[in-house]
Each structure stands twice: as structure tokens, then as C-alpha cells.
Write a protein that holds these residues in place. Structure first.
Motif, PDB file in Angstrom:
ATOM      1  N   LEU A 143       0.816  -1.213   0.000  1.00  0.00           N
ATOM      2  CA  LEU A 143       0.000   0.000   0.000  1.00  0.00           C
ATOM      3  C   LEU A 143       0.849   1.262   0.000  1.00  0.00           C
ATOM      4  CD1 LEU A 143      -2.964  -0.842   2.412  1.00  0.00           C
ATOM      5  CD2 LEU A 143      -2.576  -1.492   0.041  1.00  0.00           C
ATOM      6  N   VAL A 144       1.937   1.251   0.760  1.00  0.00           N
ATOM      7  CA  VAL A 144       2.783   2.444   0.851  1.00  0.00           C
ATOM      8  C   VAL A 144       3.493   2.681  -0.471  1.00  0.00           C
ATOM      9  CG1 VAL A 144       4.780   3.471   1.993  1.00  0.00           C
ATOM     10  CG2 VAL A 144       3.078   2.230   3.341  1.00  0.00           C
ATOM     11  N   GLU A 145       4.113   1.636  -1.005  1.00  0.00           N
ATOM     12  CA  GLU A 145       4.844   1.780  -2.263  1.00  0.00           C
ATOM     13  C   GLU A 145       3.903   2.150  -3.403  1.00  0.00           C
ATOM     14  OE1 GLU A 145       7.474  -1.025  -5.277  1.00  0.00           O
ATOM     15  OE2 GLU A 145       7.564  -1.393  -3.111  1.00  0.00           O
ATOM     16  N   GLY A 146       2.714   1.566  -3.397  1.00  0.00           N
ATOM     17  CA  GLY A 146       1.768   1.829  -4.471  1.00  0.00           C
ATOM     18  C   GLY A 146       0.964   3.102  -4.290  1.00  0.00           C
ATOM     19  N   GLY A 147       1.091   3.740  -3.130  1.00  0.00           N
ATOM     20  CA  GLY A 147       0.345   4.968  -2.888  1.00  0.00           C
ATOM     21  C   GLY A 147      -1.142   4.750  -2.712  1.00  0.00           C
ATOM     22  N   PHE A 148      -1.532   3.573  -2.191  1.00  0.00           N
ATOM     23  CA  PHE A 148      -2.948   3.267  -2.016  1.00  0.00           C
ATOM     24  C   PHE A 148      -3.468   3.837  -0.695  1.00  0.00           C
ATOM     25  CE2 PHE A 148      -1.577  -0.108  -4.902  1.00  0.00           C
ATOM     26  CZ  PHE A 148      -2.562  -0.035  -5.880  1.00  0.00           C
ATOM     27  N   ASP A 149      -4.691   4.318  -0.734  1.00  0.00           N
ATOM     28  CA  ASP A 149      -5.364   4.787   0.482  1.00  0.00           C
ATOM     29  C   ASP A 149      -6.016   3.642   1.231  1.00  0.00           C
ATOM     30  OD1 ASP A 149      -5.113   7.757   0.066  1.00  0.00           O
ATOM     31  OD2 ASP A 149      -6.240   7.250  -1.740  1.00  0.00           O
ATOM     32  N   LEU A 150      -6.369   2.573   0.506  1.00  0.00           N
ATOM     33  CA  LEU A 150      -7.247   1.554   1.082  1.00  0.00           C
ATOM     34  C   LEU A 150      -7.062   0.239   0.339  1.00  0.00           C
ATOM     35  CD1 LEU A 150      -9.748   1.042   2.990  1.00  0.00           C
ATOM     36  CD2 LEU A 150     -11.173   1.734   1.046  1.00  0.00           C
ATOM     37  N   ALA A 151      -7.132  -0.862   1.084  1.00  0.00           N
ATOM     38  CA  ALA A 151      -7.131  -2.196   0.484  1.00  0.00           C
ATOM     39  C   ALA A 151      -8.201  -3.035   1.155  1.00  0.00           C
ATOM     40  CB  ALA A 151      -5.769  -2.873   0.643  1.00  0.00           C
TER      41      ALA A 151
END
Length: 288
Positions: free
Chosen positions: A134-142
């Protein structure tokens, strides 16, 4: 303004352990990331990273500097969230990821309803069965299913799922019914991503290694094969409930069925949920 130059690049590298990943996260080139970090180190007259061909890691000075920079950036995020929360309608981009089948059938219908309710929201959703960073991909939510292994993430339980072992009546008529876990070795088991099936035996979790003629990462394909009588399958209820109700599949080994597992919303521990993401998580929890 010079004091801000290189800060975002430095924090991105510190959190991804990679200049390349930092560039992807910030949508800039690796060379630009490296140049900004080098200029920051020159300005501070301090080495912030140990660099090798395989790994990037913080120096002691870099670690101290990162903690302070992270607090500053978190404060900026809080300031933006404070402004956003004052607005009548949530707006902006939400980047999220979810498993393919569950995402298509359950998550995305809720997300689409949410977007109809809040027209100023944009969503980028990557449906994949891979567990993305999530951090590397810049995701807010999974959205994650079952047991959670990554303790660095914050998690909110949205709902539960049950796993069922099933077979078609035609398979049972030809090959018989297994009544104990040891009997599974005598049957053709249709295998998904894991070669072990999980059960509860005498109050304890037990993983049983299974074998069979079909191994496939698609739950829908395994469901179809089971309905046609190819073998026994273990799948979550949202795959098999309709087939069980229609009599196309029969539940097996019910006394060994494991307790319900969680379906979760995950977000990075160093981020607070923004109002728009919190609204989406709440709607997912309500609808799912």
C-alpha cells in the motif's frame, strides 16, 4: 522554499527503501529523486542513506531526520483533512485495491453507489489477487480477505466469510463421502492458491495438504469444476451459497468447518483515514 526541496523525495525513499519505487510513488523519474536527495544531503552536509546495488537504508542521521520530516508531512496532511472536513461534500481521489472476484461482485457495486452519492469523488481501483504494497503503491485503502499477516497496517473488519468444503451429488455418488479429514487424501481435491485446506479439529486449527487434478487461481473456475462433478472444493460462501441452495453442491466435513474469517479494510499505519476514505469504509461496512 529551499528548506522543502528534496523532503518529499527523501520521505518516499525512506518509506519504500527504493529510489525507483519512490519515483513511481511521486510520478517522477528515478534520476530526479536521486538528484533531489543528493542535493538535500549536500545542503545538510549529512549522509542520509546507505546505498548499495541491492539495497537502500537509512543512516542513523537519516532515521532521525525522517521521523521529524514525517511529523511535518503528517501535520500538512492533517491541515488538508481539516479543510476537507469543513466542506459539505467530500471530494478528491481515492486509490484502492481489492481481490478480483470479491471486488467485482461485492466491493465495486458499493463503490459505484458511493460515487453516485458523492459526485466529486474519483476512484482508482486495482482488482488483483496479489497483495500489493500500500505504501509503495500509494494506495489509500485495500480490501483483504481472511487472516491478516501484516501488522504494519491498520485494519477495520467490514464483515465475515465462511469457508465450505463441497462436492456435487454426482461426485459423491461415484466416489463416496469423506467423513474425516484423513479421507481427503483419497479424493480429487480442486486446489486454489493454497495446497493446504484449513479446518478445526478437536478445537485446534489444522491444515490438511490436498491433491487433485486441477489447480487454478480462479474461484469461479473451481466452482464450475465442482458443480460438474470433477472433485471436491473448498471455497468461501459467496462462491458456493447459491449452488448449495440449488442442490448443485453438498456441504461436506461440516464438523471440521473453521470459524468465520474477517473481510477487512486496510490502510497504512502512518496515515489517518481522510473523511472521504472513512465515509467509503463506513459504507462498505454497512452494505457488505
Amino acid at each position: 522554499m529551499m528548506q522543502w526541496e528534496g523532503i518529499f523525495e527523501f520521505v518516499a525513499v525512506a518509506e519504500t527503501d527504493s529510489f525507483t519505487a519512490a519515483g513511481k510513488r511521486l510520478s517522477i523519474s528515478t534520476a530526479q529523486v536521486s538528484r533531489q536527495v543528493s542535493q538535500l544531503e549536500n545542503r545538510l552536509n549529512t549522509k542520509l542513506f546507505y546505498r548499495t546495488t541491492r539495497k537502500v537504508s537509512l543512516t542513523e542521521e537519516g532515521s532521525v531526520y525522517y521521523q521529524h520530516c514525517r511529523q511535518v508531512l503528517d501535520s500538512l496532511d492533517e491541515a488538508e483533512r481539516a479543510i476537507s472536513s469543513l466542506k459539505d461534500k467530500p471530494q478528491g481521489l481515492i486509490r484502492m485495491t481489492a481481490p478480483v472476484t470479491y471486488g467485482e461482485n461485492f466491493v465495486m457495486p458499493v463503490v459505484i453507489d458511493f460515487m453516485q452519492q458523492y459526485r466529486d469523488i474519483e476512484v482508482v481501483c486495482e482488482l488483483t489477487n496479489r497483495q500489493l504494497d500500500l505504501v509503495e503503491g500509494g494506495f489509500d485503502l485495500a480490501i483483504r480477505l481472511g487472516r491478516l499477516s501484516n501488522s504494519s497496517m491498520m485494519a477495520k473488519r467490514l464483515t465475515n466469510r465462511s469457508q465450505y468444503v463441497c462436492a456435487a451429488p454426482s461426485y459423491i455418488a461415484q466416489f463416496g463421502t469423506p467423513y474425516t479429514l484423513s479421507e481427503l487424501s483419497q479424493h480429487n481435491c480442486l486446489i486454489g492458491n493454497q495446497s493446504h485446506w484449513n479446518f478445526i479439529d478437536q478445537g485446534k486449527s489444522k491444515a490438511v495438504k490436498v491433491h487433485g487434478s486441477l489447480s487454478c487461481s480462479s474461484g469461479l473456475s473451481l466452482l464450475s469444476a465442482a458443480i460438474k462433478g470433477l472433485g471436491i472444493v473448498q471455497l468461501p460462501g459467496y462462491y458456493v451459497n447459491d449452488a448449495i441452495e440449488a442442490g448443485q453442491l453438498v456441504v461436506l466435513l461440516a464438523p471440521y468447518q473453521q470459524p468465520k474469517e474477517g473481510i477487512w479494510a486496510l490502510y497504512p499505519h502512518n496515515r489517518h483515514l481522510s473523511p472521504k476514505v472513512r465515509l467509503l469504509v463506513d459504507k462498505l461496512a454497512q452494505e457488505l
